[in-house]
Design an enzyme around this catalytic site. Structure first.
Site, short mmCIF file in Angstrom:
data_model
loop_
_atom_site.label_atom_id
_atom_site.label_comp_id
_atom_site.label_asym_id
_atom_site.label_seq_id
_atom_site.Cartn_x
_atom_site.Cartn_y
_atom_site.Cartn_z
N TYR A 35 0.84 -1.11 -0.13
CA TYR A 35 0.09 0.16 0.00
C TYR A 35 0.97 1.09 -0.09
CZ TYR A 35 -3.32 3.75 1.66
OH TYR A 35 -3.90 4.68 1.92
N ALA A 78 3.91 1.70 -1.18
CA ALA A 78 4.81 1.59 -2.08
C ALA A 78 3.76 2.34 -3.32
CB ALA A 78 5.36 0.49 -2.53
N ILE A 95 -8.50 7.87 7.82
CA ILE A 95 -9.70 8.53 7.54
C ILE A 95 -10.81 7.98 8.35
CG2 ILE A 95 -11.39 9.46 5.86
CD1 ILE A 95 -8.89 8.98 3.67
#
Length: 231
Positions: free
Chosen positions: A149, A151, A182
């Protein structure tokens, strides 16, 4: 944002919906793009005056070009793009599947690349044109299980920087926001013991996106702006 034409990808998701609502309230004319083949009833009702484009495969460059052409045919112009489409997987390198790296690069980086590339002919030399990409705070440093993720999101930031350099004399700004966790229903389900008040509210992130799309941000390009909440 009054009457500005804005493409929002990943628009049917938790963050995309909030960003779309924020921009619509500011007077933007929206093209809401999503891979999902079904438009949620509530979204269809709220955005009845806007262009809803379900079932768009942004991993396919030709499909992405056709989508942008459809937007321009509807509105006659394109002023901005917000690339929210993407995904997340938690896997360690030791126990994970190497294919996950390809999957996340496609979901997070290639989709943004295709939308940027397809939109450029309509954005270059257009006054006030904007691209805002959603990166991640993890692009700066990967935690355990977040290699693929992080990268892919680092790739989004490098895309942002490179495209900003290429276009800085052509009336276009290209920036990225780099959020922490989030506050979405999915993240609450995955981390039920967390202190949600410390996370980034989607509405707060939408405000940063709206700022970067505005004339107030005209001097900013090539930036990766951390929006980390209180993590």
């Amino acid at each position: 944002m009054q009457d500005k034409v804005v493409i929002v990808t990943g628009a049917f998701g938790a963050l995309g919906r909030v960003v779309a609502t924020s921009l619509a309230r500011r007077g933007a004319r929206l093209a809401l793009v999503d891979a999902s083949g079904t438009v949620p009833d509530a979204l269809a009702s709220e955005f009845v005056a806007h262009l809803l484009l379900p079932g768009i495969d942004l991993a396919n460059h030709e499909a992405t070009q056709a989508m942008v052409a459809q937007v321009v045919a509807r509105y006659g112009a394109l002023d901005a793009v917000v690339n929210i489409a993407g995904g997340f997987r938690w896997e360690t390198v030791a126990d994970g599947d190497p294919a996950t790296w390809d999957t996340l690069f496609t979901m997070n980086l290639k989709t943004a690349l295709h939308v940027c590339k397809a939109s450029l002919p309509h954005l270059l030399d257009r006054e006030g044109a904007r691209i805002v990409n959603i990166g991640a705070g993890a692009a700066a440093k990967a935690a355990a299980g977040m290699g693929a993720y992080a990268a892919s999101k680092a790739g989004v930031l490098r895309l942002t920087e490179a495209l900003a350099e290429e276009t800085k004399d052509r009336g276009l700004t290209v920036n990225a926001v780099l959020p922490g966790i989030i506050d979405t229903p999915a993240n609450r389900r995955d981390m039920p013991q967390a202190d949600f008040s410390r996370w980034v509210a989607p509405e707060a992130l939408a405000d940063v996106v709206a700022f970067l799309l505005s004339d107030a941000a005209r001097a900013i390009t090539g930036a990766g702006i951390p929006v980390m909440g209180r993590i």
